[in-house]
Design a protein around this motif. Structure first.
Motif, PDB file in Angstrom:
ATOM      1  N   GLN A 174     -53.358  63.536  56.835  1.00  9.62           N
ATOM      2  CA  GLN A 174     -54.787  63.869  57.421  1.00  9.62           C
ATOM      3  C   GLN A 174     -55.518  62.537  57.718  1.00  9.62           C
ATOM      4  OE1 GLN A 174     -57.638  66.060  54.745  1.00  9.62           O
ATOM      5  NE2 GLN A 174     -56.908  67.631  56.032  1.00  9.62           N
ATOM      6  N   LYS A 175     -55.500  61.471  56.956  1.00  7.38           N
ATOM      7  CA  LYS A 175     -56.035  60.382  57.227  1.00  7.38           C
ATOM      8  C   LYS A 175     -55.783  59.549  58.725  1.00  7.38           C
ATOM      9  CE  LYS A 175     -57.367  59.000  52.449  1.00  7.38           C
ATOM     10  NZ  LYS A 175     -57.173  58.259  51.504  1.00  7.38           N
ATOM     11  N   GLN A 176     -54.433  59.888  58.945  1.00  8.54           N
ATOM     12  CA  GLN A 176     -53.625  59.446  60.138  1.00  8.54           C
ATOM     13  C   GLN A 176     -54.093  60.359  61.250  1.00  8.54           C
ATOM     14  OE1 GLN A 176     -49.668  58.974  58.918  1.00  8.54           O
ATOM     15  NE2 GLN A 176     -49.969  56.846  59.142  1.00  8.54           N
ATOM     16  N   GLU A 177     -54.909  61.365  61.095  1.00 10.65           N
ATOM     17  CA  GLU A 177     -55.249  62.334  62.099  1.00 10.65           C
ATOM     18  C   GLU A 177     -53.871  63.265  62.518  1.00 10.65           C
ATOM     19  OE1 GLU A 177     -58.218  63.354  63.230  1.00 10.65           O
ATOM     20  OE2 GLU A 177     -59.105  61.708  62.043  1.00 10.65           O
ATOM     21  N   LYS A 178     -53.022  63.218  61.646  1.00 10.03           N
ATOM     22  CA  LYS A 178     -51.640  63.845  61.878  1.00 10.03           C
ATOM     23  C   LYS A 178     -51.682  65.124  61.456  1.00 10.03           C
ATOM     24  CE  LYS A 178     -48.626  59.745  62.270  1.00 10.03           C
ATOM     25  NZ  LYS A 178     -47.559  58.982  61.668  1.00 10.03           N
ATOM     26  N   HIS A 179     -52.386  66.272  61.920  1.00  8.84           N
ATOM     27  CA  HIS A 179     -52.947  67.301  61.293  1.00  8.84           C
ATOM     28  C   HIS A 179     -51.917  68.236  61.282  1.00  8.84           C
ATOM     29  CE1 HIS A 179     -56.806  66.034  60.711  1.00  8.84           C
ATOM     30  NE2 HIS A 179     -57.133  65.454  61.974  1.00  8.84           N
ATOM     31  N   ASP A 180     -51.009  68.372  62.157  1.00  8.58           N
ATOM     32  CA  ASP A 180     -49.834  69.462  62.068  1.00  8.58           C
ATOM     33  C   ASP A 180     -48.881  69.199  60.898  1.00  8.58           C
ATOM     34  OD1 ASP A 180     -50.333  71.227  64.227  1.00  8.58           O
ATOM     35  OD2 ASP A 180     -49.388  69.702  65.608  1.00  8.58           O
ATOM     36  N   LEU A 181     -48.719  67.610  60.703  1.00  4.10           N
ATOM     37  CA  LEU A 181     -47.724  67.414  59.489  1.00  4.10           C
ATOM     38  C   LEU A 181     -48.574  67.450  58.085  1.00  4.10           C
ATOM     39  CD1 LEU A 181     -46.061  63.811  60.586  1.00  4.10           C
ATOM     40  CD2 LEU A 181     -45.237  65.860  59.642  1.00  4.10           C
ATOM     41  N   ALA A 182     -49.843  67.142  58.253  1.00  3.44           N
ATOM     42  CA  ALA A 182     -50.655  67.510  57.048  1.00  3.44           C
ATOM     43  C   ALA A 182     -50.852  69.065  56.538  1.00  3.44           C
ATOM     44  CB  ALA A 182     -52.006  67.038  57.468  1.00  3.44           C
ATOM     45  N   ASN A 209     -49.290  73.028  52.947  1.00  7.49           N
ATOM     46  CA  ASN A 209     -48.922  74.512  52.742  1.00  7.49           C
ATOM     47  C   ASN A 209     -47.539  74.442  51.644  1.00  7.49           C
ATOM     48  OD1 ASN A 209     -50.567  76.137  54.335  1.00  7.49           O
ATOM     49  ND2 ASN A 209     -49.689  75.670  55.990  1.00  7.49           N
ATOM     50  N   ARG A 210     -46.755  73.627  52.037  1.00  6.03           N
ATOM     51  CA  ARG A 210     -45.646  73.552  51.130  1.00  6.03           C
ATOM     52  C   ARG A 210     -46.093  73.198  49.573  1.00  6.03           C
ATOM     53  NH1 ARG A 210     -40.727  69.112  50.463  1.00  6.03           N
ATOM     54  NH2 ARG A 210     -39.635  70.179  48.850  1.00  6.03           N
ATOM     55  N   SER A 211     -47.174  72.502  49.236  1.00  9.62           N
ATOM     56  CA  SER A 211     -47.743  72.140  48.236  1.00  9.62           C
ATOM     57  C   SER A 211     -48.352  73.308  47.665  1.00  9.62           C
ATOM     58  CB  SER A 211     -48.806  71.117  48.182  1.00  9.62           C
ATOM     59  OG  SER A 211     -49.430  70.946  46.863  1.00  9.62           O
ATOM     60  N   LEU A 212     -49.205  74.298  48.492  1.00 13.27           N
ATOM     61  CA  LEU A 212     -49.593  75.728  47.802  1.00 13.27           C
ATOM     62  C   LEU A 212     -48.335  76.372  47.467  1.00 13.27           C
ATOM     63  CD1 LEU A 212     -52.102  76.703  50.581  1.00 13.27           C
ATOM     64  CD2 LEU A 212     -52.724  76.026  48.083  1.00 13.27           C
ATOM     65  N   HIS A 213     -47.279  76.310  48.236  1.00 16.81           N
ATOM     66  CA  HIS A 213     -46.402  77.186  47.754  1.00 16.81           C
ATOM     67  C   HIS A 213     -45.702  77.006  46.573  1.00 16.81           C
ATOM     68  CE1 HIS A 213     -42.980  79.874  48.361  1.00 16.81           C
ATOM     69  NE2 HIS A 213     -42.104  78.906  48.589  1.00 16.81           N
ATOM     70  N   LEU A 214     -45.788  75.443  46.350  1.00 19.42           N
ATOM     71  CA  LEU A 214     -45.181  75.309  44.973  1.00 19.42           C
ATOM     72  C   LEU A 214     -45.949  75.517  43.722  1.00 19.42           C
ATOM     73  CD1 LEU A 214     -43.286  72.030  45.833  1.00 19.42           C
ATOM     74  CD2 LEU A 214     -42.067  73.912  45.026  1.00 19.42           C
ATOM     75  N   ILE A 217     -58.191  73.645  55.653  1.00 19.85           N
ATOM     76  CA  ILE A 217     -59.317  74.161  56.246  1.00 19.85           C
ATOM     77  C   ILE A 217     -59.838  72.730  57.272  1.00 19.85           C
ATOM     78  CG2 ILE A 217     -61.960  74.798  56.270  1.00 19.85           C
ATOM     79  CD1 ILE A 217     -60.798  76.633  54.011  1.00 19.85           C
ATOM     80  N   ILE A 218     -60.073  71.632  56.613  1.00 17.28           N
ATOM     81  CA  ILE A 218     -60.363  70.578  57.301  1.00 17.28           C
ATOM     82  C   ILE A 218     -59.749  70.163  58.574  1.00 17.28           C
ATOM     83  CG2 ILE A 218     -60.829  67.972  57.244  1.00 17.28           C
ATOM     84  CD1 ILE A 218     -61.817  68.223  54.253  1.00 17.28           C
ATOM     85  N   SER A 219     -58.227  70.376  58.513  1.00 18.50           N
ATOM     86  CA  SER A 219     -57.273  69.992  59.319  1.00 18.50           C
ATOM     87  C   SER A 219     -57.472  71.032  60.465  1.00 18.50           C
ATOM     88  CB  SER A 219     -56.025  69.527  58.919  1.00 18.50           C
ATOM     89  OG  SER A 219     -55.503  68.215  58.461  1.00 18.50           O
ATOM     90  N   LEU A 220     -57.323  72.092  60.124  1.00 20.61           N
ATOM     91  CA  LEU A 220     -57.669  73.465  60.798  1.00 20.61           C
ATOM     92  C   LEU A 220     -58.767  73.150  61.935  1.00 20.61           C
ATOM     93  CD1 LEU A 220     -56.328  76.258  58.974  1.00 20.61           C
ATOM     94  CD2 LEU A 220     -55.136  75.240  60.671  1.00 20.61           C
ATOM     95  N   LYS A 221     -60.172  72.581  61.446  1.00 23.81           N
ATOM     96  CA  LYS A 221     -61.266  72.652  62.214  1.00 23.81           C
ATOM     97  C   LYS A 221     -61.001  71.509  63.117  1.00 23.81           C
ATOM     98  CE  LYS A 221     -64.574  74.512  58.684  1.00 23.81           C
ATOM     99  NZ  LYS A 221     -65.803  74.242  57.819  1.00 23.81           N
ATOM    100  N   LYS A 222     -60.564  70.510  62.494  1.00 30.85           N
ATOM    101  CA  LYS A 222     -60.057  69.415  63.612  1.00 30.85           C
ATOM    102  C   LYS A 222     -59.414  69.889  64.808  1.00 30.85           C
ATOM    103  CE  LYS A 222     -61.684  65.605  61.559  1.00 30.85           C
ATOM    104  NZ  LYS A 222     -62.566  64.552  62.117  1.00 30.85           N
TER     105      LYS A 222
END
Length: 416
Positions: A77-85, A90-95, A115-120
């Protein structure tokens, strides 16, 4: 735990400790170093190795993986790689759901990050979905009147209000009603937990007033009578009657919230006369917005007299009454009129005109002329901007409590 994984974790701990020590001696340098591209790439490599090692030794559902994945996603997310973030969050959420249960509170900070990444990415539909889930999850963990719910309700209400104001959703009626419902819940909790005169209630009341204005100006023809709720916020299945009722009572509900704000400010140990004067002006503005001119002028005079009486050094009376203000005055929301525009906005090439005009003592724009514009080629947009200005109401300049005419005021107008 293998030796390689152990060493990786130790290295991360030592790195963090070293960074903390360095930060004490040079906090500005370390803040830049931590988020430097090189440092972030190194951190990604370490987390990826730690994740790979955990998957190899403890399996792909190891409960330790959730935190490592969240840390890795945070760097993406800090790198602005929002798809990867988003994928990694989501994988962390699932676990978290697998290891700690469907209602695990560990999901809450991860949802905020997603939500931050989705807004970006301006994926507004998915932002709505995540806020729905955030509301549902908090409701499963806290009771309706739990103080923990207060900030959650305000956060989600703020999003729905912003979504309505910025036209992010194809269902604006739903956004507006959701915001109304959530602020109502939030105010109920705040008053029950902290008392009816707690100052934090003012923020909620102010936003409720904004919603009343939006209901007043809402186009009822835009309501789909078959509109059904697809959020978790409300239980109604048809908004039509509710919105019609809220539109009908918008003046009184807005007026009452402003009067409530005044009452709260008057009941503080240290009375803030400046803010009381501002809210009294807001009350007068409210009457003017609803074409109740005589009452508005009386209230403007009362606000002025109150300020004069309680401002011995005349510090804030000049600030509050010396120039016209475009209404509705909503400093926390983006509106289509601004006195001054930033260099960034100028560089963004957003279409605007700058107009010069007079403001009558009744708060109307007259003698309008364009003095600057970046949309000379668009007659339609210029026409829309000027039409918007002609319909804008203004708080008039007050001299000794009496509204007077102001000549050659300048304002930037952004057509919508």
């Amino acid at each position: 735990m293998t030796k390689a994984l152990y060493l990786n974790i130790i290295f991360l701990i030592l790195t963090a400790f070293s960074l903390a020590i360095n930060a004490a001696s040079n906090p500005f340098k370390i803040a830049a170093d931590i988020n430097s591209p090189k440092n972030l790439i190194e951190q990604i490599s370490l987390y990826e190795k730690a994740i790979e090692e955990l998957e190899s030794t403890e399996g792909v559902y190891s409960e330790k993986l959730a935190q490592e994945l969240a840390n890795l996603a945070d760097i993406y997310q800090k790198q602005e790689k929002h798809d990867l973030a988003i994928t990694t969050f989501n994988r962390s959420l699932h676990l978290n759901r697998i290891n700690d249960g469907l209602y695990s509170k560990a999901q809450l900070p991860i949802l905020d990050k997603i939500i931050i990444s989705l807004k970006k990415q301006k994926k507004w539909k998915k932002v709505h979905e995540k806020y729905n889930y955030l509301y549902w999850l908090n409701n499963r963990n806290f009771s309706e009147q739990d103080a923990q719910m207060l900030q959650v309700l305000i956060k989600i209400a703020n999003w729905n209000l912003t979504s309505y104001a910025m036209s992010y959703s194809p269902n604006p009626a739903q956004d507006l009603y959701n915001a109304y419902y959530l602020y109502k819940q939030a105010l109920n909790i705040s008053e029950n937990v902290y008392g009816p005169f707690d100052k934090q209630n003012i923020y909620i009341l102010n936003n409720k007033m904004i919603i009343s204005y939006f209901f007043a100006t809402f186009d009822l023809s835009a309501i789909n009578s078959n509109l059904v709720d697809n959020s978790n916020f409300t239980t109604t299945s048809n908004y039509q009657n509710q919105i019609i009722s809220l539109k009908r009572t918008s003046f009184t509900s807005g007026r009452d919230t402003i009067l409530n704000e005044i009452k709260i400010l008057e009941n503080q140990n240290d009375v803030d006369y400046y803010n009381i004067s501002k809210v009294k002006l807001k009350l007068a503005d409210w009457y003017l917005l609803f074409e109740k001119r005589q009452s508005a002028m009386r209230l403007y005079n009362e606000a002025y007299q109150f300020a004069i009486l309680n401002d011995d050094e005349h510090i804030f009376t000049k600030d509050l009454f010396q120039k016209p203000i475009a209404l509705p005055y909503l400093p926390n929301l983006t509106t289509n009129t601004r006195e001054i525009i930033s260099k960034d906005l100028l560089l963004s090439n957003e279409k605007y005109i700058q107009a010069s005009f007079d403001v009558t003592k009744h708060g109307r724009a007259k003698n309008i002329r364009v003095v600057n514009s970046n949309m000379k080629e668009s007659t339609r947009l210029r026409s829309l901007a000027l039409k918007s200005l002609r319909h804008t109401k203004f708080r008039p300049k007050l001299v000794k409590g009496i509204p007077i005419r102001t000549e050659q005021m300048k304002l930037h107008i952004f057509p919508k």
